[in-house]
Scaffold this active site. Structure first.
Site, mmCIF file in Angstrom:
data_model
loop_
_atom_site.group_PDB
_atom_site.id
_atom_site.type_symbol
_atom_site.label_atom_id
_atom_site.label_comp_id
_atom_site.label_asym_id
_atom_site.label_seq_id
_atom_site.Cartn_x
_atom_site.Cartn_y
_atom_site.Cartn_z
ATOM 1 N N LYS A 1 51.053 38.194 29.482
ATOM 2 C CA LYS A 1 50.221 37.034 29.830
ATOM 3 C C LYS A 1 48.803 37.438 30.234
ATOM 4 C CE LYS A 1 51.918 34.890 33.257
ATOM 5 N NZ LYS A 1 51.206 35.714 34.250
ATOM 6 N N THR B 1 47.288 40.248 29.546
ATOM 7 C CA THR B 1 46.662 40.830 28.356
ATOM 8 C C THR B 1 46.120 39.737 27.447
ATOM 9 O OG1 THR B 1 48.224 42.672 28.475
ATOM 10 C CG2 THR B 1 47.056 42.376 26.404
ATOM 11 N N ARG C 1 43.892 37.335 38.923
ATOM 12 C CA ARG C 1 44.173 37.715 40.312
ATOM 13 C C ARG C 1 44.044 39.233 40.495
ATOM 14 N NH1 ARG C 1 50.030 35.831 40.680
ATOM 15 N NH2 ARG C 1 49.867 36.437 38.502
ATOM 16 N N LYS D 1 56.766 46.559 38.686
ATOM 17 C CA LYS D 1 56.065 45.660 37.781
ATOM 18 C C LYS D 1 54.779 46.258 37.225
ATOM 19 C CE LYS D 1 54.177 40.947 37.668
ATOM 20 N NZ LYS D 1 52.736 41.271 37.560
ATOM 21 N N ALA E 1 53.373 34.249 42.219
ATOM 22 C CA ALA E 1 53.815 32.908 41.833
ATOM 23 C C ALA E 1 55.271 32.654 42.176
ATOM 24 C CB ALA E 1 53.583 32.682 40.344
ATOM 25 N N PHE F 1 53.630 34.562 36.369
ATOM 26 C CA PHE F 1 54.994 34.456 35.822
ATOM 27 C C PHE F 1 55.084 33.334 34.789
ATOM 28 C CE2 PHE F 1 56.060 36.584 39.985
ATOM 29 C CZ PHE F 1 56.316 37.810 39.408
ATOM 30 N N PHE G 1 54.136 42.514 18.676
ATOM 31 C CA PHE G 1 54.654 43.874 18.812
ATOM 32 C C PHE G 1 54.871 44.431 17.411
ATOM 33 C CE2 PHE G 1 55.295 42.552 23.072
ATOM 34 C CZ PHE G 1 55.582 43.653 23.857
ATOM 35 N N TRP H 1 46.362 43.201 21.783
ATOM 36 C CA TRP H 1 46.764 44.424 22.472
ATOM 37 C C TRP H 1 46.311 45.648 21.674
ATOM 38 C CZ3 TRP H 1 49.610 48.848 21.668
ATOM 39 C CH2 TRP H 1 49.967 49.577 22.812
#
Length: 558
Positions: free
Chosen positions: A73, A75, A96, A107, A275, A303, A383, A411
């Protein structure tokens, strides 16, 4: 050829002086407070000076429920910001700050990944500009002043059994969840039960992220309820005369931090409430300032959309008077397969049927976000293991839900891989088709607000709570807090309170085991299921592999 790690990519980037980044937004160097050469705070003078300008378009990036397969998210948020700039739009990213807890836990950081990152990555994921330290210090100053007041005679008649202000630290440490304080004799005060939360769960963090200016910040701090007397009347932070000193500690932290993406585009990184246990959005000050400085502002909510987006809409937008023009829901083929029952070890093999089965989770998020009256588009974060048939299956499913999905390769390719999404998002935002509204009114009773979120967003049968909790909510309503929104503290991994239940489950209830009044922040926290406001470290924490190499560079951050 070996794929570079995020930190290797970030370290190889060509950074521009932060004054050049500010100039892209029309910020003069006099209105930047530099922290080195590549990061700075934006002055309150600049924030005040731009308030009469029209707002740009606000774009929210959210996601499906997170899985071990990864969604990307942040990214995608960064990539979309770069993509909008690449097609000639004046755009800024708002995300954030990272907490040290997950950086050293499991994480990882919060700066994006691959070729869609915000830099300096190492600084952002560690101490950055010291905002979290200021929040921790301000929070714990209040805690110290509570115990000190009781020690020196307790003229406020605080009932030490009803002190509700816990301490905080910015680290995962399960041993501190429940402690006994003030042991050791008369000189150390009156023994009582206490505990720690992680800094991102602090009401001071929430207040900093919702405050408009220093005056608003001090008022909100003063409104914090820290304890109750024997007659159950509240004791406020202002009663202890702590709000002034806390504001002093937070005066610099209130100013948004300006950094840059890998493609040297501006990004505001400010605030960091989680979150799953808080409201999960970057600061109102950063977002509203960015809206005055750019034509498009891309921000994220933590999230999945059941947590971050719901709180963004019902809490942040309600409080700040803002509304998204478009919402992007991030999904991956891998996550769809995992939601469809495929084990993580088997995600590299094509399985169209599993993709189709797992799309129910995505579909529920699309429907939920649309219920707020905003247009939705899906970003398929690519991916290399994705097959064309699997991607087509996601696109077809999203089309059946009345939306559209676009494949994004930011990415690996940076802005060049997300041009299609950036173009379409700008088109949607420019249509001004959003008709935003929160899903419950201010006047709805507090318990009914919880029921509304549980039923409309999670699709639960309802909320279960014992009489003690219902009585507490009724008491707060009688005290004038019934108009506040509700912040649900719940696992991020599922619509339910069971982190193992993926997909789009039905036939469950949401147990609320505790409620907390955040009177300064302006919301009620409902703690659901087994969620913890002080996380623990995993069996093998990331801290074990974070170190300095022979060149004095940091290794192991991700």
């Amino acid at each position: 050829m070996a794929v570079k790690s995020d930190i290797e990519i970030a370290r190889a980037a060509t950074k521009r002086p932060i004054q050049d980044i500010g100039a892209k937004l029309g910020i003069h160097s006099d209105d930047l407070v530099p922290y080195g050469h590549d990061k700075a705070k934006v002055s309150q003078r600049l924030i005040d000076a731009v308030q009469d300008r029209p707002d740009g378009k606000l774009i929210l990036v959210t996601a499906i429920n997170p899985t071990p397969a990864g969604e990307g998210k942040t990214t995608t948020t960064v990539g979309l910001g770069d993509g909008l700039n690449a097609i000639g739009k004046k755009a800024v990213v708002c995300i954030r700050e990272a907490s040290l807890g997950p950086c050293f836990g499991m994480k990882g950081g919060a700066a994006g990944g691959g070729y869609a990152q915000v830099i300096p990555m190492e600084d952002m994921n560690l101490h950055f500009t010291g905002d979290f330290h200021a929040i921790t210090s301000a929070h714990n100053l209040l805690a110290a002043m509570i115990d000190n007041h009781v020690y020196w005679g307790n003229t406020l008649d605080i009932d030490i059994r009803r002190v509700v202000w816990r301490r905080v630290m910015d680290m995962n440490d399960r041993a501190l969840r429940q402690i006994t304080a003030s042991l050791g004799g008369v000189a150390n005060g009156f023994p009582r039960e206490a505990g720690f939360d992680i800094t991102v769960a602090s009401e001071v963090m929430a207040i900093l992220c919702l405050a408009r200016n220093l005056a608003d910040l001090q008022k909100r701090l003063g409104d914090i309820i820290v304890a109750y007397r024997r007659d159950k009347t509240p004791v406020y932070c202002r009663d202890l005369k702590a709000d002034g000193a806390m504001t002093v500690l937070l005066k610099d932290a209130l100013q948004p931090n300006l950094v840059q993406t890998l493609e040297n585009n501006p990004a505001f990184v400010h605030g960091g409430p989680f979150a799953n246990i808080a409201h999960g959005c970057n600061s109102v000050t950063a977002t509203t300032t960015a809206l005055k400085l750019a034509d498009y502002v891309v921000t994220e909510a933590g999230f999945g959309a059941d947590l971050g987006a719901e709180k963004f809409m019902n809490i942040k937008c309600r409080k700040a008077g803002i509304a998204p023009a478009c919402v992007v829901v991030v999904a991956t083929v891998r996550a769809m397969k995992m939601n469809g029952g495929v084990a993580k070890a088997d995600l590299g093999f094509e399985n169209v049927a599993a993709v189709q089965a797992g799309c129910a989770n995505l579909g529920r998020h699309i429907e939920n976000v649309k219920s707020f009256g905003v247009p939705v588009i899906v970003a398929i974060n690519h991916f290399v293991s994705d097959t064309e048939a699997e991607v087509d299956a996601v696109k077809a499913y999203v089309a059946s839900q009345g939306s559209e999905a676009l494949l994004c390769k930011h990415w690996a390719q940076g802005s060049a891989g997300i041009i299609d999404l950036a173009t379409r998002v700008a088109e949607i935002a420019d249509l001004d088709a959003a008709n935003f509204a929160p899903i419950y009114p201010d006047a709805m009773p507090l318990f009914d607000k919880m029921q509304t979120i549980a039923q409309k967003i999670y699709r639960a049968d309802g909320v279960i709570a014992d009489d003690k909790i219902r009585d507490q909510l009724a008491q707060w309503e009688n005290q004038g807090y019934g108009h506040l929104p509700v912040c649900m503290a719940k696992t991020q991994y599922s619509f339910t309170t069971d982190p193992e239940r993926r997909g789009a489950p039905t036939g469950f209830t949401i147990p609320v085991r505790e409620v907390r009044l955040s009177a300064g922040a302006g919301f009620i926290v409902a703690i659901c299921g087994e969620i913890m406001t002080m996380p623990g470290l995993p069996r093998v924490p990331s801290a074990e592999t974070i170190m300095l190499n022979e060149d004095g560079q940091i290794e192991g951050l991700f």
